[in-house]
Write a protein that holds these residues in place. Structure first.
Motif, PDB file in Angstrom:
ATOM      1  N   LEU A 166      -7.114  -8.044   4.952  1.00  0.00           N
ATOM      2  CA  LEU A 166      -7.260  -8.003   3.739  1.00  0.00           C
ATOM      3  C   LEU A 166      -6.224  -9.362   3.622  1.00  0.00           C
ATOM      4  O   LEU A 166      -5.335  -9.359   4.712  1.00  0.00           O
ATOM      5  N   PRO A 167      -6.510 -10.029   3.218  1.00  0.00           N
ATOM      6  CA  PRO A 167      -5.296 -11.539   3.243  1.00  0.00           C
ATOM      7  C   PRO A 167      -4.429 -11.320   2.819  1.00  0.00           C
ATOM      8  O   PRO A 167      -3.657  -9.852   2.807  1.00  0.00           O
ATOM      9  N   PRO A 168      -2.982 -11.856   3.296  1.00  0.00           N
ATOM     10  CA  PRO A 168      -1.440 -11.177   3.559  1.00  0.00           C
ATOM     11  C   PRO A 168      -1.486 -11.471   1.571  1.00  0.00           C
ATOM     12  O   PRO A 168      -1.866 -12.130   0.515  1.00  0.00           O
ATOM     13  N   GLY A 169      -0.726 -10.472   1.885  1.00  0.00           N
ATOM     14  CA  GLY A 169      -0.234 -10.226  -0.142  1.00  0.00           C
ATOM     15  C   GLY A 169      -0.626  -9.872  -0.482  1.00  0.00           C
ATOM     16  O   GLY A 169      -0.293  -8.872  -2.495  1.00  0.00           O
ATOM     17  N   VAL A 170      -1.517  -8.879  -0.559  1.00  0.00           N
ATOM     18  CA  VAL A 170      -2.516  -7.951  -1.314  1.00  0.00           C
ATOM     19  C   VAL A 170      -2.305  -6.641  -1.124  1.00  0.00           C
ATOM     20  O   VAL A 170      -2.364  -5.717   0.447  1.00  0.00           O
ATOM     21  N   LEU A 171      -1.911  -5.759  -2.391  1.00  0.00           N
ATOM     22  CA  LEU A 171      -1.499  -4.633  -1.729  1.00  0.00           C
ATOM     23  C   LEU A 171      -3.088  -3.300  -2.197  1.00  0.00           C
ATOM     24  O   LEU A 171      -3.475  -4.302  -3.171  1.00  0.00           O
ATOM     25  N   SER A 172      -3.021  -2.590  -1.024  1.00  0.00           N
ATOM     26  CA  SER A 172      -3.902  -1.931  -1.886  1.00  0.00           C
ATOM     27  C   SER A 172      -4.074  -0.314  -1.488  1.00  0.00           C
ATOM     28  O   SER A 172      -2.481   0.103  -0.595  1.00  0.00           O
ATOM     29  N   GLU A 173      -4.713   0.773  -2.166  1.00  0.00           N
ATOM     30  CA  GLU A 173      -4.153   1.888  -1.962  1.00  0.00           C
ATOM     31  C   GLU A 173      -6.001   2.871  -1.960  1.00  0.00           C
ATOM     32  O   GLU A 173      -6.448   2.922  -3.058  1.00  0.00           O
ATOM     33  N   ALA A 174      -5.559   3.691  -1.531  1.00  0.00           N
ATOM     34  CA  ALA A 174      -7.422   4.056  -1.120  1.00  0.00           C
ATOM     35  C   ALA A 174      -6.625   5.452  -2.125  1.00  0.00           C
ATOM     36  O   ALA A 174      -8.312   6.430  -2.564  1.00  0.00           O
ATOM     37  N   GLY A 175      -6.476   6.298  -2.775  1.00  0.00           N
ATOM     38  CA  GLY A 175      -6.088   6.660  -3.804  1.00  0.00           C
ATOM     39  C   GLY A 175      -5.983   8.294  -3.394  1.00  0.00           C
ATOM     40  O   GLY A 175      -6.640   8.832  -2.012  1.00  0.00           O
ATOM     41  N   SER A 176      -6.503   9.403  -4.242  1.00  0.00           N
ATOM     42  CA  SER A 176      -6.524  11.116  -3.938  1.00  0.00           C
ATOM     43  C   SER A 176      -7.180  11.351  -3.614  1.00  0.00           C
ATOM     44  O   SER A 176      -7.471  12.601  -2.900  1.00  0.00           O
ATOM     45  N   THR A 177      -8.517  11.258  -4.548  1.00  0.00           N
ATOM     46  CA  THR A 177      -9.553  11.072  -4.521  1.00  0.00           C
ATOM     47  C   THR A 177     -10.524  11.628  -2.863  1.00  0.00           C
ATOM     48  O   THR A 177     -10.340  10.512  -2.264  1.00  0.00           O
ATOM     49  N   PRO A 178     -10.259  12.740  -2.203  1.00  0.00           N
ATOM     50  CA  PRO A 178     -11.156  12.587  -1.208  1.00  0.00           C
ATOM     51  C   PRO A 178     -11.796  11.442  -0.561  1.00  0.00           C
ATOM     52  O   PRO A 178     -12.978  11.845  -1.616  1.00  0.00           O
ATOM     53  N   GLN A 179     -12.280  11.285  -0.104  1.00  0.00           N
ATOM     54  CA  GLN A 179     -13.256  10.512   0.649  1.00  0.00           C
ATOM     55  C   GLN A 179     -13.976  11.151   2.242  1.00  0.00           C
ATOM     56  O   GLN A 179     -13.246  10.896   2.981  1.00  0.00           O
ATOM     57  N   VAL A 213      -7.408  -2.571  -4.802  1.00  0.00           N
ATOM     58  CA  VAL A 213      -6.666  -3.726  -4.308  1.00  0.00           C
ATOM     59  C   VAL A 213      -6.207  -4.270  -5.484  1.00  0.00           C
ATOM     60  O   VAL A 213      -6.370  -4.873  -6.488  1.00  0.00           O
ATOM     61  N   THR A 214      -4.658  -4.946  -5.630  1.00  0.00           N
ATOM     62  CA  THR A 214      -4.089  -5.551  -6.191  1.00  0.00           C
ATOM     63  C   THR A 214      -3.529  -7.093  -6.097  1.00  0.00           C
ATOM     64  O   THR A 214      -3.135  -7.464  -4.416  1.00  0.00           O
ATOM     65  N   VAL A 215      -3.897  -7.876  -6.832  1.00  0.00           N
ATOM     66  CA  VAL A 215      -3.264  -9.209  -6.658  1.00  0.00           C
ATOM     67  C   VAL A 215      -2.391  -9.971  -7.639  1.00  0.00           C
ATOM     68  O   VAL A 215      -4.425 -10.148  -8.903  1.00  0.00           O
ATOM     69  N   GLU A 216      -1.250 -10.112  -7.977  1.00  0.00           N
ATOM     70  CA  GLU A 216      -0.353 -10.717  -8.602  1.00  0.00           C
ATOM     71  C   GLU A 216      -1.231 -10.378  -9.882  1.00  0.00           C
ATOM     72  O   GLU A 216      -1.511 -10.710 -11.054  1.00  0.00           O
ATOM     73  N   GLY A 217      -0.758  -8.475  -9.722  1.00  0.00           N
ATOM     74  CA  GLY A 217      -1.616  -8.185 -11.323  1.00  0.00           C
ATOM     75  C   GLY A 217      -2.947  -8.168 -11.618  1.00  0.00           C
ATOM     76  O   GLY A 217      -2.799  -6.817 -12.343  1.00  0.00           O
TER      77      GLY A 217
END
Length: 413
Positions: free
Chosen positions: A277-290, A300-304
């Protein structure tokens, strides 16, 4: 995404395009998986043939993307035993008493559907409203392993699952009955039964609480109960169908975990994506089992701006199944969407709108890459809370950034 998830999703997507006639529905829905030209050629089918094509073509277009293999022997085709009439009559004979209309079957050699065996479709009314019933056949690799397609309950992230029962039978065969709810108000319920035998045979029934895969609804729930679905898919009446299938090579294309062709676990995919992922990108896999091998999703979150990504990895895609996998892959590209990189990758970039004609704001963006070593990586982005609701808005990542993730050499084996 596994074949069973994709199959159901495509049927629902096609249904949500109503009230287009079947041919237009097929063309519109197929655009979502980048198979436009092939479907347009086949969408000339009309009447009851088009009704089956809604299912059959969906599977045909999906099969190259999931590495499935339904091999029908030349001897079986020459025998003429497995005809459309056989499929139609057999399905009808296994249903409880009721009214059957618009029944149609397709046997070996009667319809070119790579990746799916003989099929049948009909409308069945038990006295409380008619529903569409679709039966399809397939053969999957043996032995049956954790990642074998069709042997697991569908992922609630991918579909609105209202219930699922998975049963491993005494002989080692697996029966899965999924009850998928409507994806939106006044959209159909889809109940699915998939029986996978230890010899790799697979019989699947999809049923709906409508006479097509979409509205108008004709009843609250689909007409067949779990026991009735079980009786259809596990019947020995389908034995002649599988006598005409060539055995699928052991361990291919769904190889046991740890082999060269094994699909990566979601945790491994997420770890790889995290480094790409590009620098500054926030990522979160969530709580749902995968726990579906070969795919993972994350937010993914970028600048809101927040979007969902799904990354699907197919090691050695179509190898041993298709003599010309790259040609098959590239044939699915719409004009202007295919790029060949200097290192030998084929890249298809697509964007999908909300309307039947493909207009309106784009809601889904996808970059699909076939790497030089045969690894296929698809990265899809959309705005929404899950894998089947899509909302308008600017995505967090651009398609160029998606392409950087999908084309990275880190995916190669």
């Amino acid at each position: 995404m596994p074949f069973d998830d994709q199959f159901s999703r495509l049927l629902h997507e096609a249904a949500e395009l109503a009230p287009d006639p079947p041919g237009a529905v097929l063309a519109g829905s197929a655009r979502r998986i980048g198979r436009r030209q092939a479907v347009r050629r086949r969408a000339a089918m009309a009447g009851s043939v088009a009704a089956l094509a809604l299912v059959g073509l969906a599977a045909a277009e999906l099969a190259p993307g999931i590495g499935g293999s339904s091999r029908v022997s030349a001897a079986g085709a020459r025998s003429g035993r497995i005809t459309g009439a056989f499929m139609d009559d057999t399905l009808k004979s296994l249903l409880p008493p009721g009214q059957v209309t618009d029944d149609q079957g397709f046997g070996i050699g009667e319809m070119a559907l790579p990746g799916i065996g003989p099929t049948a479709t009909l409308k069945y009314d038990d006295g409380h409203g008619a529903g569409m019933v679709v039966l399809s056949t397939n053969r999957v690799p043996v032995p049956i392993v954790q990642g074998t397609e069709g042997t697991r309950c569908q992922d609630p992230f991918e579909a609105p699952v209202e219930g699922c029962v998975r049963t491993v039978r005494p002989d080692g065969s697996v029966l899965v009955i999924d009850r998928l709810g409507p994806r939106a108000p006044n959209v159909t319920r889809n109940w699915i039964a998939i029986y996978t035998g230890t010899d790799g045979r697979q019989v699947r029934v999809d049923e709906y609480n409508a006479t097509t895969a979409g509205p108008p609804l004709t009843r609250e729930n689909p007409p067949l109960s779990a026991d009735q679905l079980t009786a259809v898919v596990t019947s020995t009446a389908w034995n002649p169908v599988f006598e005409a299938f060539d055995p699928v090579p052991t361990g291919a294309p769904t190889a046991p975990a740890g082999s060269a062709a094994a699909s990566p676990e979601p945790s491994a995919i997420l770890a790889t994506v995290g480094h790409l992922l590009p620098p500054g990108v926030l990522s979160e896999a969530g709580s749902t089992p995968q726990d579906t091998a070969g795919q993972a999703h994350l937010r993914v979150t970028v600048e809101g701006r927040a979007s969902l990504l799904q990354v699907t990895v197919f090691p050695q895609w179509q190898q041993g199944v298709d003599e010309h996998p790259r040609q098959t892959f590239e044939s699915g590209a719409a004009p202007g969407t295919l790029l060949r990189t200097v290192d030998g990758s084929s890249v298809i970039t697509t964007a999908v709108g909300a309307s039947k004609g493909g207009g309106g704001p784009d809601l889904q963006w996808s970059v699909d890459v076939l790497h030089p070593d045969g690894t296929r990586v698809r990265v899809t982005e959309w705005n929404g809370a899950n894998g089947y609701d899509f909302e308008p808005g600017t995505p967090a990542l651009t398609t160029d950034q998606l392409a950087d993730v999908a084309t990275a050499s880190a995916w190669r084996h």
